[in-house]
Design a protein around this motif. Structure first.
Motif, PDB file in Angstrom:
ATOM      1  N   ILE A 291      10.135  -3.599  -3.337  1.00  0.00           N
ATOM      2  CA  ILE A 291       8.761  -3.667  -2.825  1.00  0.00           C
ATOM      3  C   ILE A 291       8.105  -4.998  -3.213  1.00  0.00           C
ATOM      4  O   ILE A 291       7.630  -5.735  -2.336  1.00  0.00           O
ATOM      5  CB  ILE A 291       7.924  -2.471  -3.312  1.00  0.00           C
ATOM      6  CG1 ILE A 291       8.630  -1.148  -2.955  1.00  0.00           C
ATOM      7  CG2 ILE A 291       6.538  -2.537  -2.708  1.00  0.00           C
ATOM      8  CD1 ILE A 291       8.930  -0.969  -1.490  1.00  0.00           C
ATOM      9  N   PRO A 292       8.049  -5.351  -4.514  1.00  0.00           N
ATOM     10  CA  PRO A 292       7.460  -6.654  -4.853  1.00  0.00           C
ATOM     11  C   PRO A 292       8.265  -7.818  -4.293  1.00  0.00           C
ATOM     12  O   PRO A 292       7.691  -8.861  -3.943  1.00  0.00           O
ATOM     13  CB  PRO A 292       7.461  -6.657  -6.386  1.00  0.00           C
ATOM     14  CG  PRO A 292       8.479  -5.645  -6.786  1.00  0.00           C
ATOM     15  CD  PRO A 292       8.445  -4.603  -5.722  1.00  0.00           C
ATOM     16  N   ALA A 293       9.584  -7.632  -4.173  1.00  0.00           N
ATOM     17  CA  ALA A 293      10.412  -8.702  -3.607  1.00  0.00           C
ATOM     18  C   ALA A 293      10.064  -8.922  -2.137  1.00  0.00           C
ATOM     19  O   ALA A 293       9.994 -10.068  -1.668  1.00  0.00           O
ATOM     20  CB  ALA A 293      11.896  -8.352  -3.755  1.00  0.00           C
ATOM     21  N   THR A 294       9.820  -7.830  -1.416  1.00  0.00           N
ATOM     22  CA  THR A 294       9.470  -7.941   0.003  1.00  0.00           C
ATOM     23  C   THR A 294       8.110  -8.601   0.177  1.00  0.00           C
ATOM     24  O   THR A 294       7.925  -9.473   1.042  1.00  0.00           O
ATOM     25  CB  THR A 294       9.475  -6.551   0.664  1.00  0.00           C
ATOM     26  OG1 THR A 294      10.791  -5.980   0.541  1.00  0.00           O
ATOM     27  CG2 THR A 294       9.107  -6.636   2.131  1.00  0.00           C
TER      28      THR A 294
ATOM     29  N   HIS B 129       0.815  -1.217   0.000  1.00  0.00           N
ATOM     30  CA  HIS B 129       0.000   0.000   0.000  1.00  0.00           C
ATOM     31  C   HIS B 129       0.848   1.268   0.000  1.00  0.00           C
ATOM     32  O   HIS B 129       0.587   2.202  -0.775  1.00  0.00           O
ATOM     33  CB  HIS B 129      -0.919  -0.012   1.225  1.00  0.00           C
ATOM     34  CG  HIS B 129      -1.804   1.191   1.328  1.00  0.00           C
ATOM     35  ND1 HIS B 129      -2.905   1.384   0.501  1.00  0.00           N
ATOM     36  CD2 HIS B 129      -1.762   2.276   2.162  1.00  0.00           C
ATOM     37  CE1 HIS B 129      -3.491   2.521   0.818  1.00  0.00           C
ATOM     38  NE2 HIS B 129      -2.825   3.090   1.825  1.00  0.00           N
ATOM     39  N   TYR B 130       1.866   1.303   0.877  1.00  0.00           N
ATOM     40  CA  TYR B 130       2.667   2.521   1.013  1.00  0.00           C
ATOM     41  C   TYR B 130       3.877   2.547   0.070  1.00  0.00           C
ATOM     42  O   TYR B 130       4.390   3.623  -0.235  1.00  0.00           O
ATOM     43  CB  TYR B 130       3.150   2.677   2.458  1.00  0.00           C
ATOM     44  CG  TYR B 130       2.035   2.899   3.449  1.00  0.00           C
ATOM     45  CD1 TYR B 130       1.292   4.072   3.449  1.00  0.00           C
ATOM     46  CD2 TYR B 130       1.726   1.923   4.395  1.00  0.00           C
ATOM     47  CE1 TYR B 130       0.261   4.281   4.358  1.00  0.00           C
ATOM     48  CE2 TYR B 130       0.697   2.109   5.304  1.00  0.00           C
ATOM     49  CZ  TYR B 130      -0.033   3.282   5.283  1.00  0.00           C
ATOM     50  OH  TYR B 130      -1.047   3.471   6.189  1.00  0.00           O
ATOM     51  N   GLY B 131       4.335   1.367  -0.340  1.00  0.00           N
ATOM     52  CA  GLY B 131       5.482   1.310  -1.237  1.00  0.00           C
ATOM     53  C   GLY B 131       6.722   1.948  -0.642  1.00  0.00           C
ATOM     54  O   GLY B 131       7.033   1.757   0.539  1.00  0.00           O
ATOM     55  N   THR B 132       7.399   2.765  -1.429  1.00  0.00           N
ATOM     56  CA  THR B 132       8.633   3.405  -0.967  1.00  0.00           C
ATOM     57  C   THR B 132       8.362   4.611  -0.061  1.00  0.00           C
ATOM     58  O   THR B 132       9.306   5.253   0.409  1.00  0.00           O
ATOM     59  CB  THR B 132       9.481   3.865  -2.161  1.00  0.00           C
ATOM     60  OG1 THR B 132       8.696   4.713  -3.002  1.00  0.00           O
ATOM     61  CG2 THR B 132       9.967   2.671  -2.974  1.00  0.00           C
TER      62      THR B 132
ATOM     63  N   VAL C 249      15.346 -17.547  -3.726  1.00  0.00           N
ATOM     64  CA  VAL C 249      14.106 -17.819  -4.445  1.00  0.00           C
ATOM     65  C   VAL C 249      13.001 -16.861  -4.010  1.00  0.00           C
ATOM     66  O   VAL C 249      12.279 -16.301  -4.838  1.00  0.00           O
ATOM     67  CB  VAL C 249      13.656 -19.276  -4.207  1.00  0.00           C
ATOM     68  CG1 VAL C 249      12.369 -19.570  -4.952  1.00  0.00           C
ATOM     69  CG2 VAL C 249      14.760 -20.245  -4.605  1.00  0.00           C
ATOM     70  N   ALA C 250      12.891 -16.675  -2.691  1.00  0.00           N
ATOM     71  CA  ALA C 250      11.761 -15.931  -2.146  1.00  0.00           C
ATOM     72  C   ALA C 250      11.909 -14.422  -2.278  1.00  0.00           C
ATOM     73  O   ALA C 250      10.906 -13.703  -2.289  1.00  0.00           O
ATOM     74  CB  ALA C 250      11.586 -16.281  -0.668  1.00  0.00           C
ATOM     75  N   PHE C 251      13.149 -13.928  -2.387  1.00  0.00           N
ATOM     76  CA  PHE C 251      13.358 -12.477  -2.348  1.00  0.00           C
ATOM     77  C   PHE C 251      14.217 -11.982  -3.505  1.00  0.00           C
ATOM     78  O   PHE C 251      13.777 -11.187  -4.325  1.00  0.00           O
ATOM     79  CB  PHE C 251      13.995 -12.106  -1.013  1.00  0.00           C
ATOM     80  CG  PHE C 251      14.228 -10.633  -0.818  1.00  0.00           C
ATOM     81  CD1 PHE C 251      13.173  -9.771  -0.548  1.00  0.00           C
ATOM     82  CD2 PHE C 251      15.507 -10.103  -0.894  1.00  0.00           C
ATOM     83  CE1 PHE C 251      13.387  -8.416  -0.358  1.00  0.00           C
ATOM     84  CE2 PHE C 251      15.733  -8.753  -0.710  1.00  0.00           C
ATOM     85  CZ  PHE C 251      14.672  -7.903  -0.443  1.00  0.00           C
ATOM     86  N   PHE C 252      15.452 -12.483  -3.597  1.00  0.00           N
ATOM     87  CA  PHE C 252      16.379 -11.937  -4.581  1.00  0.00           C
ATOM     88  C   PHE C 252      15.965 -12.247  -6.011  1.00  0.00           C
ATOM     89  O   PHE C 252      16.328 -11.522  -6.940  1.00  0.00           O
ATOM     90  CB  PHE C 252      17.797 -12.453  -4.324  1.00  0.00           C
ATOM     91  CG  PHE C 252      18.394 -11.916  -3.059  1.00  0.00           C
ATOM     92  CD1 PHE C 252      18.651 -10.568  -2.908  1.00  0.00           C
ATOM     93  CD2 PHE C 252      18.687 -12.755  -2.004  1.00  0.00           C
ATOM     94  CE1 PHE C 252      19.187 -10.064  -1.734  1.00  0.00           C
ATOM     95  CE2 PHE C 252      19.231 -12.278  -0.826  1.00  0.00           C
ATOM     96  CZ  PHE C 252      19.481 -10.921  -0.693  1.00  0.00           C
ATOM     97  N   GLY C 253      15.181 -13.328  -6.206  1.00  0.00           N
ATOM     98  CA  GLY C 253      14.688 -13.616  -7.549  1.00  0.00           C
ATOM     99  C   GLY C 253      13.803 -12.504  -8.072  1.00  0.00           C
ATOM    100  O   GLY C 253      13.780 -12.233  -9.279  1.00  0.00           O
ATOM    101  N   ALA C 254      13.061 -11.833  -7.173  1.00  0.00           N
ATOM    102  CA  ALA C 254      12.197 -10.719  -7.581  1.00  0.00           C
ATOM    103  C   ALA C 254      12.965  -9.411  -7.684  1.00  0.00           C
ATOM    104  O   ALA C 254      12.611  -8.536  -8.473  1.00  0.00           O
ATOM    105  CB  ALA C 254      11.038 -10.558  -6.597  1.00  0.00           C
TER     106      ALA C 254
END
Length: 507
Positions: A455-458, A373-376, A438-443
């Motif tokens: 943001i999408p990675a988080t 919702h808040y993003g950066t 896989v869960a984070f750095f891939g995004a």
């Protein structure tokens, strides 16, 4: 994996009774060592962005800076404890502290990411020699009627480390002392370590077990190989383009673990000193508890890494801003931990741990919504409610889980069981850090998208964390409704698992 029981009666009887002043000075030394170890584990997360910027470390190298320490600590913990039983706790404590100090210097002066990772692995291995001796030294240095007060002090030090670690890391990193950027987070250990060695030599009394288990170096080697065959491809695979050899390695790892199990059974028949007491896994509640600890450790390792990177690389906050933002989490965790053990678990039993998993899940889902919702534009005050929920939920789990899981373990196996349990936590954290590929750095990709890429990675990683917490909640149904006291270790405060369980809070 198992550590020798540092609270065995023969060890206490074999130890000389030190003078009153000397034993309290010895206590100060070992508590300082515990504080140093805990702070060093927590201090690194907050400095990771600075390390990456200064050294040009890749994301996989960043993972190994933290996972390498956890893995080396995990696989060396049992052997370190047994070496203390055999050769003397004071001797191994001082050796571990000296090695930890040297490794800290190597970390502080690391010229490149490879040297830093190697030094961190060495640091974890030296902690595995030092940390198992702490509770054993406390136990043999103080009579039974004083241990309650002493272990209360020990718990206070652990809680203080949980709060102070990120703040110390933030102050040292953002302070950029002498233009050294992140390096003081390791170099600060040098004067503390040297003082501990000098004072420890003078005031700590020597003790060893009258009958100690033998070393299982082959078992340690097999366990290490099997874990590396899983963790190395997971950590390096993304940057290498997920090559075939990585999948082959992970597929072959179960075969290595099968050989490990076969060898451990043979070792148990031969001399009764296996690395892992496999018979404990016939106890359903213990096996389920190990599953809880492994999963919870993975969730914790993944969360603390992505949380730090989200705040600093995603939101652009400085280390001090990020460190201060973590205070609500630490305070909520400490308060809930004390409340759960003293008030809630005696009354409600297993339901307290399950409530903790649900509260953490609510915090993760709230954080997930806020990040999207808040993003950066996220602010610290907006993050605080999610952090309070996650901290409180974690506190409700980590404090009582050891007694709950070990309550049905026979007393004669309490040391082995607690060793397996606390080692599993470290393995879980290493696994969580590896899964971040896989869960984070891939995004995130190569980070070319700047803060917005985090943001999408988080949010993706938070879904993984939420799934892990759902699994933890389900596994908790397999634990006993209430801890049974007859199978518990001699003293809850002297439980060798307690120290490692607290590390889950902040590693």
């Amino acid at each position: 994996m198992t550590a020798p029981d540092p609270i065995a009666p023969d060890a206490a009887e074999a130890a000389p009774a030190p003078a009153d002043r000397r034993r309290w000075l010895a206590l100060a030394v070992v508590l300082t060592a515990s504080f140093m170890d805990l702070v060093d584990a927590t201090i690194v997360n907050i400095a990771i962005p600075s390390i990456q910027k200064d050294t040009g470390a890749s994301f996989s190298a960043v993972q190994w800076v933290t996972a390498g320490y956890a893995l080396a600590f995990a696989v060396g913990l049992i052997t370190g404890g047994r070496l203390g039983d055999i050769h003397g706790r004071k001797k191994l404590f001082l050796l571990g502290m000296a090695g930890f100090t040297v490794a800290s210097a190597l970390c502080g002066f690391a010229a490149d990411p490879g040297m830093l990772v190697a030094a961190r692995v060495l640091q974890g291995a030296m902690a595995a020699l030092m940390v198992p001796q702490v509770l054993a030294i406390i136990h043999v240095s103080f009579p039974a009627h004083e241990r309650g007060k002493v272990f209360g002090m020990f718990g206070a030090v652990i809680g203080l480390g949980a709060v102070c670690g990120p703040l110390i890391g933030a102050l040292l990193t953002q302070g950029d002392l002498f233009g050294l950027q992140w390096r003081p987070i390791f170099l600060i250990n040098l004067p503390v370590g040297l003082a501990g060695i000098v004072l420890g030599r003078r005031f700590i009394g020597e003790s060893r077990a009258a009958t100690a288990l033998r070393l299982d170096l082959v078992g340690t080697a097999l366990a290490t190989l099997g874990l590396l065959m899983v963790l190395y491809p997971l950590t390096q695979g993304r940057e290498a383009g997920w090559p075939v050899w990585g999948f082959v390695s992970m597929a072959a790892a179960p075969l290595v673990f099968a050989v490990f199990v076969r060898y451990e059974r043979a070792k148990a028949r031969k001399d009764g000193s296996p690395l892992v007491e496999l018979s404990l896994f016939r106890i359903k509640t213990f096996a389920a508890g190990v599953g809880v600890q492994l999963t919870f450790g993975a969730v914790s390792g993944l969360f603390f890494l992505i949380w730090t990177l989200y705040m600093q690389l995603g939101l652009g906050w400085g280390p001090l801003h990020a460190g201060l933002t973590g205070i609500p989490f630490s305070l909520a965790c400490s308060a809930a931990a004390g409340l759960s053990v003293q008030k809630l678990v005696p009354r409600f039993g297993r339901k307290v741990l399950q409530a903790g998993a649900l509260v953490m899940l609510a915090g993760a889902l709230l954080y997930l919504w806020e990040a999207g919702h808040y993003g950066t534009a996220m602010q610290s005050w907006q993050m605080a409610p999610a952090m309070l929920l996650m901290g409180a939920g974690m506190g409700l789990i980590v404090a009582p889980i050891t007694d709950t899981v070990l309550s049905e373990v026979p007393t004669e196996h309490s040391g082995s069981a607690s060793g397996i349990f606390n080692t599993t936590s470290q393995v879980g954290m290493a696994l969580g850090l590896a899964l971040s590929s896989v869960a984070f750095f891939g995004a995130v990709g190569d980070g070319a998208g700047g803060g917005a890429a985090f943001i999408p990675a988080t949010t993706r990683a938070l879904w993984w964390i939420a799934g892990g917490l759902v699994l933890v909640f389900g596994l908790l149904f397999l634990l006993p409704r209430r801890a049974r006291q007859h199978g518990a270790p001699e003293a809850a405060g002297a439980d060798p698992a307690a120290e490692r369980d607290e590390r889950v809070l902040v590693s």
